[in-house]
Design an enzyme around this catalytic site. Sequence first.
Site, short mmCIF file in Angstrom:
data_model
loop_
_atom_site.label_atom_id
_atom_site.label_comp_id
_atom_site.label_asym_id
_atom_site.label_seq_id
_atom_site.Cartn_x
_atom_site.Cartn_y
_atom_site.Cartn_z
N SER A 172 -3.52 -5.05 -0.79
CA SER A 172 -2.65 -4.62 0.31
C SER A 172 -2.10 -3.21 0.13
O SER A 172 -1.65 -2.59 1.09
CB SER A 172 -1.48 -5.60 0.48
OG SER A 172 -0.68 -5.62 -0.68
N HIS A 212 5.14 -3.70 -2.43
CA HIS A 212 4.89 -2.98 -1.19
C HIS A 212 5.82 -1.79 -1.09
O HIS A 212 6.82 -1.69 -1.82
CB HIS A 212 5.07 -3.90 0.02
CG HIS A 212 3.87 -4.77 0.28
ND1 HIS A 212 3.87 -5.77 1.24
CD2 HIS A 212 2.64 -4.81 -0.29
CE1 HIS A 212 2.70 -6.37 1.24
NE2 HIS A 212 1.94 -5.81 0.33
N ASP A 237 6.23 -6.38 6.60
CA ASP A 237 6.66 -7.67 6.04
C ASP A 237 7.98 -8.10 6.70
O ASP A 237 8.61 -7.35 7.44
CB ASP A 237 6.88 -7.54 4.53
CG ASP A 237 5.67 -6.95 3.83
OD1 ASP A 237 4.54 -7.28 4.25
OD2 ASP A 237 5.87 -6.19 2.87
#
Length: 270
Positions: A172, A212, A237
């Site tokens: 990701s 992230h 998110d």
Amino acid sequence: MELSRAWLVNRVLRKPAVLLPVLVALLYTLIDLPLGQIPPVGGTLEAWTSFLGSTCLPLSLEHLLASILAMWGGPLPAIAYRGVLQAFEWFSPVLPDLNWAMKALVGTAVPVVALGIIQEYFSFQLAPCCRRKKRGEQGIVSAAAFSVAAVIAIWFSLGVFPVKPAVIYSGSMRPSIEVGDIVIVAQKNPSLLDVGDVISYRVKDSPIPIVHRVITIEGDGSSKAFITKGDDNKEADQPVKPEQVMGKVVLKIPRVGWASIAIRKFIISG
């Protein structure tokens, strides 16, 4: 247990040797391992590391010291050594409730120091006199270095220090962070985080932290939330609360985490 240990070392195996107490220690560690404390197969890496550091490593060193005592002095020294430990635990009215890190340190340091003393004292029986001191010192240094390194590695992996490693399991964050990379996460006050920082945070019911990038910071004070997104993801998110944040990524080590990924896949598939 100590009678059988002494019989195994001195009767069955006959001749004293450095490798014999190690093999016997491994056998008795497996026998003496508390099954109720073993984490489940699908348990978190933290649970397994804590178990290995606070239980397996100290127990194996305890049995190694007992095996060496049995090799040189028979069952009585081993009984005296382990008997003192058991008696203290049974009869002491109040024992300090140490955390796992201190248990690992104490349980490792005491046997290592005793092993060094014993090895130095009996080194003349293991080697010619001209090489006695050199071999004895090398053995002491090797045992101490290995044990201390193991404890420090366990402390580091579980975040006893203000930095902690994390293995990247997904893509990701490509291209900046690839699958199999290890990132070093430093603890940081969430109030000091800025947009653009790459953070590690926990999600409920997930044993693996998410790494992230912060793209937006909403609210303030108790209502503050971080909006994060993987560099390769299209959607952001769910908002991340400050208490979920584990820290900020400060270093990336490429490809080193593939071994951890392979072991995790093997355990889960098994």
